[in-house]
Design a protein around this motif. Structure first.
Motif, PDB file in Angstrom:
ATOM      1  N   TRP A 194       0.823  -1.221   0.000  1.00 37.40           N
ATOM      2  CA  TRP A 194       0.000   0.000   0.000  1.00 37.40           C
ATOM      3  C   TRP A 194       0.852   1.265   0.000  1.00 37.40           C
ATOM      4  CZ3 TRP A 194      -1.761  -4.522   2.035  1.00 37.40           C
ATOM      5  CH2 TRP A 194      -3.045  -4.930   1.632  1.00 37.40           C
ATOM      6  N   GLN A 195       2.127   1.137  -0.273  1.00 37.05           N
ATOM      7  CA  GLN A 195       2.964   2.342  -0.205  1.00 37.05           C
ATOM      8  C   GLN A 195       2.541   3.336  -1.285  1.00 37.05           C
ATOM      9  OE1 GLN A 195       7.123   2.034  -2.180  1.00 37.05           O
ATOM     10  NE2 GLN A 195       6.782   0.047  -1.210  1.00 37.05           N
ATOM     11  N   TRP A 196       2.688   4.598  -0.966  1.00 39.78           N
ATOM     12  CA  TRP A 196       2.200   5.654  -1.843  1.00 39.78           C
ATOM     13  C   TRP A 196       3.260   6.707  -2.021  1.00 39.78           C
ATOM     14  CZ3 TRP A 196      -1.939   4.728  -4.572  1.00 39.78           C
ATOM     15  CH2 TRP A 196      -2.403   5.746  -5.414  1.00 39.78           C
ATOM     16  N   PRO A 197       3.567   7.116  -3.227  1.00 39.04           N
ATOM     17  CA  PRO A 197       3.062   6.605  -4.495  1.00 39.04           C
ATOM     18  C   PRO A 197       3.617   5.216  -4.785  1.00 39.04           C
ATOM     19  CG  PRO A 197       4.837   8.155  -4.884  1.00 39.04           C
ATOM     20  CD  PRO A 197       4.587   8.187  -3.406  1.00 39.04           C
ATOM     21  N   PRO A 198       2.855   4.380  -5.526  1.00 40.79           N
ATOM     22  CA  PRO A 198       3.290   3.002  -5.753  1.00 40.79           C
ATOM     23  C   PRO A 198       4.638   2.906  -6.468  1.00 40.79           C
ATOM     24  CG  PRO A 198       1.283   3.500  -6.997  1.00 40.79           C
ATOM     25  CD  PRO A 198       1.521   4.673  -6.104  1.00 40.79           C
ATOM     26  N   VAL A 199       4.861   3.800  -7.411  1.00 39.24           N
ATOM     27  CA  VAL A 199       6.193   3.786  -8.032  1.00 39.24           C
ATOM     28  C   VAL A 199       6.720   5.220  -8.077  1.00 39.24           C
ATOM     29  CG1 VAL A 199       5.845   1.728  -9.419  1.00 39.24           C
ATOM     30  CG2 VAL A 199       5.271   3.936 -10.393  1.00 39.24           C
ATOM     31  N   ARG A 200       8.015   5.328  -7.851  1.00 35.90           N
ATOM     32  CA  ARG A 200       8.625   6.655  -7.822  1.00 35.90           C
ATOM     33  C   ARG A 200       9.467   6.924  -9.063  1.00 35.90           C
ATOM     34  NH1 ARG A 200       9.638   4.913  -2.472  1.00 35.90           N
ATOM     35  NH2 ARG A 200      11.790   4.474  -3.032  1.00 35.90           N
ATOM     36  N   SER A 201       9.880   5.837  -9.745  1.00 38.44           N
ATOM     37  CA  SER A 201      10.721   5.996 -10.941  1.00 38.44           C
ATOM     38  C   SER A 201      10.706   4.688 -11.706  1.00 38.44           C
ATOM     39  CB  SER A 201      12.166   6.323 -10.524  1.00 38.44           C
ATOM     40  OG  SER A 201      12.686   5.232  -9.790  1.00 38.44           O
ATOM     41  N   ILE A 202      11.296   4.686 -12.883  1.00 40.36           N
ATOM     42  CA  ILE A 202      11.356   3.435 -13.642  1.00 40.36           C
ATOM     43  C   ILE A 202      12.163   2.399 -12.869  1.00 40.36           C
ATOM     44  CG2 ILE A 202      12.236   2.351 -15.751  1.00 40.36           C
ATOM     45  CD1 ILE A 202      11.448   4.802 -17.276  1.00 40.36           C
TER      46      ILE A 202
ATOM     47  N   HIS B 186      12.536   2.161  -9.685  1.00 36.21           N
ATOM     48  CA  HIS B 186      11.735   1.684  -8.569  1.00 36.21           C
ATOM     49  C   HIS B 186      10.674   0.699  -9.043  1.00 36.21           C
ATOM     50  CE1 HIS B 186       8.642   2.478  -5.210  1.00 36.21           C
ATOM     51  NE2 HIS B 186       9.610   1.757  -4.693  1.00 36.21           N
ATOM     52  N   ALA B 187      10.091   0.980 -10.217  1.00 36.54           N
ATOM     53  CA  ALA B 187       9.076   0.082 -10.776  1.00 36.54           C
ATOM     54  C   ALA B 187       9.688  -1.292 -11.074  1.00 36.54           C
ATOM     55  CB  ALA B 187       8.477   0.685 -12.047  1.00 36.54           C
ATOM     56  N   VAL B 188      10.862  -1.300 -11.670  1.00 40.08           N
ATOM     57  CA  VAL B 188      11.527  -2.574 -11.989  1.00 40.08           C
ATOM     58  C   VAL B 188      11.841  -3.333 -10.705  1.00 40.08           C
ATOM     59  CG1 VAL B 188      13.625  -3.594 -12.961  1.00 40.08           C
ATOM     60  CG2 VAL B 188      12.468  -1.729 -14.167  1.00 40.08           C
ATOM     61  N   GLN B 189      12.329  -2.588  -9.724  1.00 45.24           N
ATOM     62  CA  GLN B 189      12.679  -3.212  -8.444  1.00 45.24           C
ATOM     63  C   GLN B 189      11.457  -3.859  -7.796  1.00 45.24           C
ATOM     64  OE1 GLN B 189      15.123  -0.507  -6.216  1.00 45.24           O
ATOM     65  NE2 GLN B 189      14.794  -1.652  -4.321  1.00 45.24           N
ATOM     66  N   ARG B 190      10.319  -3.142  -7.830  1.00 46.78           N
ATOM     67  CA  ARG B 190       9.098  -3.699  -7.233  1.00 46.78           C
ATOM     68  C   ARG B 190       8.623  -4.919  -8.007  1.00 46.78           C
ATOM     69  NH1 ARG B 190       4.365  -0.360  -4.869  1.00 46.78           N
ATOM     70  NH2 ARG B 190       4.513  -2.049  -3.373  1.00 46.78           N
ATOM     71  N   LEU B 191       8.711  -4.859  -9.328  1.00 46.12           N
ATOM     72  CA  LEU B 191       8.306  -5.991 -10.152  1.00 46.12           C
ATOM     73  C   LEU B 191       9.123  -7.234  -9.784  1.00 46.12           C
ATOM     74  CD1 LEU B 191       6.366  -6.540 -12.582  1.00 46.12           C
ATOM     75  CD2 LEU B 191       8.422  -6.405 -14.010  1.00 46.12           C
ATOM     76  N   LEU B 192      10.427  -7.023  -9.594  1.00 47.30           N
ATOM     77  CA  LEU B 192      11.284  -8.156  -9.250  1.00 47.30           C
ATOM     78  C   LEU B 192      10.931  -8.732  -7.883  1.00 47.30           C
ATOM     79  CD1 LEU B 192      14.609  -6.874 -10.771  1.00 47.30           C
ATOM     80  CD2 LEU B 192      13.423  -8.990 -11.375  1.00 47.30           C
ATOM     81  N   VAL B 193      10.476  -7.864  -6.971  1.00 52.44           N
ATOM     82  CA  VAL B 193      10.039  -8.379  -5.665  1.00 52.44           C
ATOM     83  C   VAL B 193       8.800  -9.256  -5.835  1.00 52.44           C
ATOM     84  CG1 VAL B 193       9.112  -7.739  -3.404  1.00 52.44           C
ATOM     85  CG2 VAL B 193      11.094  -6.532  -4.321  1.00 52.44           C
ATOM     86  N   PHE B 194       7.907  -8.861  -6.738  1.00 52.01           N
ATOM     87  CA  PHE B 194       6.733  -9.699  -6.991  1.00 52.01           C
ATOM     88  C   PHE B 194       7.146 -11.052  -7.573  1.00 52.01           C
ATOM     89  CE2 PHE B 194       4.336  -5.697  -6.658  1.00 52.01           C
ATOM     90  CZ  PHE B 194       3.336  -6.119  -5.801  1.00 52.01           C
ATOM     91  N   VAL B 195       8.112 -11.038  -8.482  1.00 48.05           N
ATOM     92  CA  VAL B 195       8.615 -12.300  -9.037  1.00 48.05           C
ATOM     93  C   VAL B 195       9.198 -13.158  -7.911  1.00 48.05           C
ATOM     94  CG1 VAL B 195      10.312 -13.351 -10.586  1.00 48.05           C
ATOM     95  CG2 VAL B 195       9.042 -11.314 -11.312  1.00 48.05           C
TER      96      VAL B 195
END
Ligand code: HEM
Ligand SMILES: Nc1nc2c(c(=O)[nH]1)N[C@H]1C(S)=C(S)[C@@H](COP(=O)(O)O)O[C@H]1N2
Ligand SMILES: [Mo]
Length: 385
Positions: free
Chosen positions: A106-114, A116-125
């Motif tokens: 629930w962190q906000w904003p969900p992504v702060r940069s590209i 950060h987005a890649v990093q979060r995606l990898l955590v989901f993987v």
């Protein structure tokens, strides 16, 4: 000066994992220190799973250059016992880690940069692969085959995805975790109690399952899917003669063992012929890929003695074939370290009695340091290459 309500005093706010978490996550165990300790322990456990899992894979499907030794006798029993029982004991650790960090969803904003987005995606993987490994592993050893795919292949390839995303995760978060656990905590907030509870839950699972591999602890193994002492001749059975459709052929007095392929002379032996060869006894475990293992005294003839009758020597490779028509475990390969080993038997008996039909009568392979799936039952042909 603005007066704040007591509930918002800074000292009582959870020490957030990240800035921007909603206030409703009030437990102070959603904490970087808890997340770090759990992460380090979980990372170590996953590495052990990966190592022991690869041993299991490459014992069954060795790469061309691999030569597995036949000793120590109990090596596979230990690695696969650690894999399965260690994996089960790690489940509370995984759940605790996910609970500790889930507010990050629930962190906000969900992504702060590209980045950060890649990093979060990898955590989901990472999380997806970890959940997949644990869920499929547990379902498999519980014989609950709800998934449509073939377990071993899916579990094998997902292991690489898990390890790959773990390496990236450690590169991203490892330094922070190390610094966190190295500094002294400012406050207590019950972390120690929480971590000890998680460790206790893991220990309780280990204690109530390890008896499936460590026979003296069998009375405690109330959670284990297979316990020593169950099954004919006190040894469990996975696939019975009836389930594999070999009953009639295995009981047929015309049964013969044939040694064929690249041999000096083909040899055909009746059960009486096998009984007339020098009889040996070897104390060896059946160490199933599913983690359970049970030792027995096996009686029969050395595989190398039978192969010698056909003039087989040196670095020949042998395929041991069952009477069973289909199925993945109808045959297994035996490489030179195993067939030269004096402990490797074509067993005709077990624990002082003739071999039970479900344990492979009239004749089954038993060899040291080898997964249970490769201890072929109801043998009728040895093919040399
Ligand atoms: C509770 C957790 C787990 C359980 C119960 C479990 C169970 C199993 C079982 C029963 C097998 C034997 C499959 C067979 O040979 O037919 C296996 C193999 C394997 N496991 Fe796990 N596993 C668990 C966790 C993991 C994890 C976390 C990893 C990855 C790091 C992993 C990696 C592997 C690998 C690479 C193999 C070899 C697969 C093959 O033979 O091709 N396992 N596991
Ligand atoms: N022909 C044949 N042999 C087989 C199997 C099988 O299904 N068919 N199962 C294997 C597996 S998975 C194990 S763990 C061992 C178990 O041996 P047991 O039934 O004597 O305990 O046999 C192995 N030999
Ligand atoms: Mo097995």
């Amino acid at each position: 000066m603005v007066r704040r309500p007591a509930s918002l005093k800074p000292a009582l706010k959870p020490p957030a994992l990240v800035t921007g978490l909603p206030e409703r996550f009030t437990s102070r165990l959603h904490d970087e220190r808890v997340a770090s300790w759990l992460g380090i322990a979980l990372g170590a456990a996953v590495l052990v799973s990966f190592g022991t899992g690869l041993v299991s894979h490459f014992m069954q499907q060795p790469a061309g250059w691999m030569r597995w030794p036949s000793r120590p006798v109990n090596l596979y029993r230990v690695t696969q016992g650690v894999h399965v029982i260690g994996g089960l004991a790690t489940v509370p650790l995984l759940l605790a880690k996910l609970w500790t960090v889930y507010p990050k969803l629930w962190q906000w904003p969900p992504v702060r940069s590209i980045g950060h987005a890649v990093q979060r995606l990898l955590v989901f993987v990472l999380v997806g692969a970890a959940l997949f490994q644990f869920v499929t592993g547990v379902l498999n050893i519980a014989y609950w085959y709800v998934f449509r795919f073939y377990f071993t292949t899916a579990h094998y390839w997902t292991a690489y995805i898990l390890i790959g995303s773990l390496v990236i995760h450690v590169a991203n978060e490892g330094g922070k975790a190390r610094r966190t656990v190295m500094t002294r905590p400012r406050d207590a907030v019950g972390r120690r109690g929480f971590l000890l509870t998680v460790a206790g839950a893991g220990g309780a699972i280990a204690l109530t399952t390890v008896g499936e591999a460590v026979t003296p602890l069998a009375p405690l193994a109330v959670l284990a899917p297979r316990r020593p002492g169950t099954g004919p001749q006190d040894v469990p059975v996975n696939k019975s003669a009836a389930a594999t459709g070999v009953t009639a052929a295995a009981r047929d007095p015309r049964w013969r063992l044939t040694v064929t392929g690249r041999v000096d002379r083909e040899v055909t032996l009746s059960l009486a012929d096998l009984r007339a060869l020098p009889q040996r006894t070897a104390r060896l475990p059946i160490a199933c890929v599913e983690g359970w293992s049970v030792e027995a005294d096996w009686h029969g003839v050395r595989l190398r003695d039978v192969l010698r009758l056909a003039g087989v020597a040196g670095d020949a490779r042998v395929r041991v074939e069952s009477l069973q028509r289909g199925g993945l475990y109808r045959s297994s390969r035996v490489d030179p370290p195993h067939w030269h080993d004096p402990l490797t038997l074509l067993a005709l008996g077990m624990n002082g009695a003739p071999l039970a039909l479900d344990h492979g009568h009239p004749c089954r392979l038993i060899a040291p340091n080898r997964p249970g799936v490769m201890q072929t039952k109801w043998v009728h042909r040895l093919v040399v290459s």
